[in-house]
Motif scaffolding. Structure first.
Motif, PDB file in Angstrom:
ATOM      1  N   ARG A 150       0.832  -1.201   0.000  1.00  0.00           N
ATOM      2  CA  ARG A 150       0.000   0.000   0.000  1.00  0.00           C
ATOM      3  C   ARG A 150       0.868   1.253   0.000  1.00  0.00           C
ATOM      4  O   ARG A 150       0.560   2.240  -0.686  1.00  0.00           O
ATOM      5  CB  ARG A 150      -0.912   0.006   1.227  1.00  0.00           C
ATOM      6  CG  ARG A 150      -2.069  -0.984   1.175  1.00  0.00           C
ATOM      7  CD  ARG A 150      -3.190  -0.558   2.115  1.00  0.00           C
ATOM      8  NE  ARG A 150      -3.756   0.717   1.710  1.00  0.00           N
ATOM      9  CZ  ARG A 150      -4.668   1.407   2.418  1.00  0.00           C
ATOM     10  NH1 ARG A 150      -5.097   0.903   3.577  1.00  0.00           N
ATOM     11  NH2 ARG A 150      -5.145   2.551   1.982  1.00  0.00           N
ATOM     12  N   ALA A 151       1.971   1.207   0.749  1.00  0.00           N
ATOM     13  CA  ALA A 151       2.883   2.354   0.770  1.00  0.00           C
ATOM     14  C   ALA A 151       3.545   2.567  -0.584  1.00  0.00           C
ATOM     15  O   ALA A 151       3.935   3.689  -0.924  1.00  0.00           O
ATOM     16  CB  ALA A 151       3.947   2.151   1.848  1.00  0.00           C
ATOM     17  N   GLN A 152       3.651   1.504  -1.371  1.00  0.00           N
ATOM     18  CA  GLN A 152       4.231   1.597  -2.711  1.00  0.00           C
ATOM     19  C   GLN A 152       3.174   1.910  -3.770  1.00  0.00           C
ATOM     20  O   GLN A 152       3.484   1.859  -4.964  1.00  0.00           O
ATOM     21  CB  GLN A 152       4.924   0.277  -3.082  1.00  0.00           C
ATOM     22  CG  GLN A 152       6.159  -0.048  -2.252  1.00  0.00           C
ATOM     23  CD  GLN A 152       6.736  -1.410  -2.597  1.00  0.00           C
ATOM     24  OE1 GLN A 152       6.026  -2.418  -2.567  1.00  0.00           O
ATOM     25  NE2 GLN A 152       8.015  -1.453  -2.937  1.00  0.00           N
ATOM     26  N   ASN A 153       1.955   2.247  -3.308  1.00  0.00           N
ATOM     27  CA  ASN A 153       0.840   2.521  -4.226  1.00  0.00           C
ATOM     28  C   ASN A 153       0.554   1.315  -5.121  1.00  0.00           C
ATOM     29  O   ASN A 153       0.286   1.457  -6.332  1.00  0.00           O
ATOM     30  CB  ASN A 153       1.138   3.763  -5.083  1.00  0.00           C
ATOM     31  CG  ASN A 153       1.194   5.029  -4.252  1.00  0.00           C
ATOM     32  OD1 ASN A 153       0.414   5.201  -3.322  1.00  0.00           O
ATOM     33  ND2 ASN A 153       2.139   5.912  -4.584  1.00  0.00           N
ATOM     34  N   GLN A 154       0.590   0.125  -4.507  1.00  0.00           N
ATOM     35  CA  GLN A 154       0.280  -1.111  -5.221  1.00  0.00           C
ATOM     36  C   GLN A 154      -0.810  -1.877  -4.460  1.00  0.00           C
ATOM     37  O   GLN A 154      -0.588  -2.980  -3.957  1.00  0.00           O
ATOM     38  CB  GLN A 154       1.543  -1.974  -5.357  1.00  0.00           C
ATOM     39  CG  GLN A 154       2.636  -1.349  -6.207  1.00  0.00           C
ATOM     40  CD  GLN A 154       3.902  -2.177  -6.209  1.00  0.00           C
ATOM     41  OE1 GLN A 154       4.262  -2.803  -5.208  1.00  0.00           O
ATOM     42  NE2 GLN A 154       4.590  -2.182  -7.342  1.00  0.00           N
ATOM     43  N   LEU A 184     -11.348  -2.636   3.381  1.00  0.00           N
ATOM     44  CA  LEU A 184     -12.375  -1.595   3.324  1.00  0.00           C
ATOM     45  C   LEU A 184     -11.767  -0.268   2.898  1.00  0.00           C
ATOM     46  O   LEU A 184     -12.338   0.460   2.070  1.00  0.00           O
ATOM     47  CB  LEU A 184     -13.063  -1.470   4.674  1.00  0.00           C
ATOM     48  CG  LEU A 184     -14.250  -0.500   4.771  1.00  0.00           C
ATOM     49  CD1 LEU A 184     -15.400  -0.971   3.884  1.00  0.00           C
ATOM     50  CD2 LEU A 184     -14.717  -0.362   6.225  1.00  0.00           C
ATOM     51  N   GLU A 185     -10.588   0.056   3.447  1.00  0.00           N
ATOM     52  CA  GLU A 185      -9.928   1.319   3.100  1.00  0.00           C
ATOM     53  C   GLU A 185      -9.461   1.326   1.646  1.00  0.00           C
ATOM     54  O   GLU A 185      -9.505   2.367   0.976  1.00  0.00           O
ATOM     55  CB  GLU A 185      -8.747   1.553   4.032  1.00  0.00           C
ATOM     56  CG  GLU A 185      -9.135   1.785   5.489  1.00  0.00           C
ATOM     57  CD  GLU A 185      -7.932   1.979   6.385  1.00  0.00           C
ATOM     58  OE1 GLU A 185      -6.794   1.996   5.854  1.00  0.00           O
ATOM     59  OE2 GLU A 185      -8.107   2.095   7.615  1.00  0.00           O
ATOM     60  N   ILE A 186      -9.033   0.181   1.151  1.00  0.00           N
ATOM     61  CA  ILE A 186      -8.599   0.097  -0.243  1.00  0.00           C
ATOM     62  C   ILE A 186      -9.770   0.296  -1.192  1.00  0.00           C
ATOM     63  O   ILE A 186      -9.619   0.824  -2.299  1.00  0.00           O
ATOM     64  CB  ILE A 186      -7.896  -1.260  -0.500  1.00  0.00           C
ATOM     65  CG1 ILE A 186      -6.549  -1.303   0.229  1.00  0.00           C
ATOM     66  CG2 ILE A 186      -7.694  -1.523  -1.991  1.00  0.00           C
ATOM     67  CD1 ILE A 186      -5.854  -2.649   0.145  1.00  0.00           C
ATOM     68  N   GLY A 187     -10.949  -0.097  -0.751  1.00  0.00           N
ATOM     69  CA  GLY A 187     -12.127  -0.009  -1.599  1.00  0.00           C
ATOM     70  C   GLY A 187     -12.493  -1.324  -2.247  1.00  0.00           C
ATOM     71  O   GLY A 187     -13.363  -1.362  -3.121  1.00  0.00           O
ATOM     72  N   PHE A 188     -11.840  -2.397  -1.807  1.00  0.00           N
ATOM     73  CA  PHE A 188     -12.156  -3.704  -2.380  1.00  0.00           C
ATOM     74  C   PHE A 188     -13.505  -4.207  -1.881  1.00  0.00           C
ATOM     75  O   PHE A 188     -14.199  -4.934  -2.597  1.00  0.00           O
ATOM     76  CB  PHE A 188     -11.049  -4.703  -2.020  1.00  0.00           C
ATOM     77  CG  PHE A 188     -11.242  -6.055  -2.638  1.00  0.00           C
ATOM     78  CD1 PHE A 188     -10.966  -6.267  -3.981  1.00  0.00           C
ATOM     79  CD2 PHE A 188     -11.686  -7.122  -1.874  1.00  0.00           C
ATOM     80  CE1 PHE A 188     -11.147  -7.520  -4.557  1.00  0.00           C
ATOM     81  CE2 PHE A 188     -11.863  -8.377  -2.434  1.00  0.00           C
ATOM     82  CZ  PHE A 188     -11.594  -8.577  -3.776  1.00  0.00           C
ATOM     83  N   ALA A 191     -18.651  -3.176   2.809  1.00  0.00           N
ATOM     84  CA  ALA A 191     -19.449  -3.516   3.988  1.00  0.00           C
ATOM     85  C   ALA A 191     -18.557  -3.509   5.215  1.00  0.00           C
ATOM     86  O   ALA A 191     -17.624  -4.312   5.309  1.00  0.00           O
ATOM     87  CB  ALA A 191     -20.093  -4.890   3.818  1.00  0.00           C
ATOM     88  N   PRO A 192     -18.789  -2.602   6.157  1.00  0.00           N
ATOM     89  CA  PRO A 192     -17.963  -2.564   7.367  1.00  0.00           C
ATOM     90  C   PRO A 192     -18.109  -3.850   8.166  1.00  0.00           C
ATOM     91  O   PRO A 192     -19.126  -4.544   8.110  1.00  0.00           O
ATOM     92  CB  PRO A 192     -18.523  -1.362   8.142  1.00  0.00           C
ATOM     93  CG  PRO A 192     -19.249  -0.550   7.118  1.00  0.00           C
ATOM     94  CD  PRO A 192     -19.770  -1.509   6.107  1.00  0.00           C
ATOM     95  N   ASP A 193     -17.059  -4.154   8.906  1.00  0.00           N
ATOM     96  CA  ASP A 193     -17.045  -5.365   9.715  1.00  0.00           C
ATOM     97  C   ASP A 193     -17.881  -5.151  10.969  1.00  0.00           C
ATOM     98  O   ASP A 193     -17.645  -4.216  11.740  1.00  0.00           O
ATOM     99  CB  ASP A 193     -15.600  -5.708  10.096  1.00  0.00           C
ATOM    100  CG  ASP A 193     -15.511  -6.955  10.965  1.00  0.00           C
ATOM    101  OD1 ASP A 193     -16.477  -7.733  10.977  1.00  0.00           O
ATOM    102  OD2 ASP A 193     -14.472  -7.124  11.629  1.00  0.00           O
ATOM    103  N   SER A 194     -18.867  -6.008  11.180  1.00  0.00           N
ATOM    104  CA  SER A 194     -19.702  -5.911  12.368  1.00  0.00           C
ATOM    105  C   SER A 194     -19.543  -7.127  13.273  1.00  0.00           C
ATOM    106  O   SER A 194     -20.277  -7.272  14.250  1.00  0.00           O
ATOM    107  CB  SER A 194     -21.179  -5.780  11.969  1.00  0.00           C
ATOM    108  OG  SER A 194     -21.584  -6.903  11.192  1.00  0.00           O
ATOM    109  N   ALA A 195     -18.566  -7.992  12.966  1.00  0.00           N
ATOM    110  CA  ALA A 195     -18.363  -9.191  13.775  1.00  0.00           C
ATOM    111  C   ALA A 195     -17.757  -8.810  15.106  1.00  0.00           C
ATOM    112  O   ALA A 195     -16.846  -7.963  15.168  1.00  0.00           O
ATOM    113  CB  ALA A 195     -17.446 -10.164  13.046  1.00  0.00           C
TER     114      ALA A 195
END
Length: 213
Positions: A150-154, A184-188, A191-195
Motif C-alpha cells: 500500500r505504501a508503494q501505491n500497489q 475496506l480502506e482500499i475499496g475492495f 461492507a464494514p465489519d460488524s463481527a
C-alpha cells in the motif's frame, strides 16, 4: 645400366611387398597412444567429509540459519529497519522471505505433530504449539507486506494478502479484523465489519489449531 626387363621385375617385387608393409603398419598401435599415461583419480578423502560419521552431522544453527524461528524473526527485524528508512523494496523482499520461512516451519511442525497423534501426546502438543506460533508470525509478516504494498501505491498486490489473513485468522481475531479494515480502506469491499471481537476464552480455544492458509 639396368635393362627394361630387370626394371619390370624390381617394380613387381616392390608392389608385391607393399600389402605386407601396410599390414604391419596397421598392426602397430600409434606411438602417441602408447606414450599416454592414464590420469589417476583425484584423492578426495581429504576434501569430502565422511557423512556416515555422526561427528560430522551439525545441527541447525538458529543464529545463522534461516529455517528457524530466530531466522524468520531476524528477517522481520531487517524488514522493520528497511521500512523505517523508507526502503520499501528491501522491506518487501525481507517480508516475503520471512513469510516463506514461517510458512515452511508451520507446515513442518504440523506434519511432525500429526505423525505422533495418538502415539506420543507430549511430542504432538509440542509440535502443534510450534506450528501455531509459526503460523501467527507468518500472518504477521503477510500483513506487514500488504502494508508495504500500500505504501508503494500497489493496492492490487495487497488485496490477495489481506484476504489470506482474513481466512487464516478468522474475522473475529485482531489481525483478521485489521486485514478486513484494510480491504475496506482500499475499496475492495464496501461492507464494514460488524463481527464481535473474540474474547480471551475464544482466543485460547482458537489457538488449539494452526491458522489455515
Amino acid at each position: 645400366m639396368v635393362s627394361s626387363g630387370t626394371a619390370r621385375r624390381l617394380g613387381f617385387t616392390c608392389l608385391a611387398g607393399l600389402p605386407l608393409t601396410v599390414s604391419l603398419a596397421l598392426l602397430q598401435p600409434p606411438v602417441q597412444a602408447q606414450n599416454q599415461i592414464p590420469a589417476l583419480p583425484e584423492d578426495t578423502s581429504q576434501t569430502q567429509p565422511d557423512l556416515t560419521d555422526p561427528n560430522n552431522l551439525r545441527p541447525i544453527d538458529p543464529d545463522s540459519g534461516l529455517l528457524s524461528m530466530a531466522g524468520g524473526n531476524r528477517l522481520l527485524s531487517e524488514a522493520d529497519s528497511a521500512v523505517s528508512s523508507q526502503n520499501y523494496t528491501l522491506a518487501a523482499k525481507k517480508l516475503q522471505e520471512a513469510r516463506q520461512v514461517f510458512n515452511q516451519l508451520s507446515n513442518f511442525y504440523q506434519q511432525l505433530g500429526s505423525s505422533f497423534s495418538g502415539i506420543d501426546n507430549r511430542v504432538y502438543e509440542s509440535q502443534r504449539r510450534k506450528a501455531v506460533e509459526a503460523a501467527q508470525l507468518r500472518d504477521r509478516a503477510t500483513y506487514q507486506l500488504a502494508l508495504v504494498h500500500r505504501a508503494q501505491n500497489q493496492p492490487d498486490l495487497a488485496v490477495p494478502l489481506l484476504i489470506q489473513i482474513v481466512r487464516s485468522q478468522q474475522p473475529t481475531r485482531d489481525l483478521g479484523k485489521k486485514a478486513y479494515q484494510q480491504l475496506l480502506e482500499i475499496g475492495f469491499i464496501d461492507a464494514p465489519d460488524s463481527a464481535p471481537a473474540s474474547s480471551s476464552s475464544d482466543r485460547s480455544n482458537s489457538s488449539s489449531s494452526a491458522p489455515k492458509r
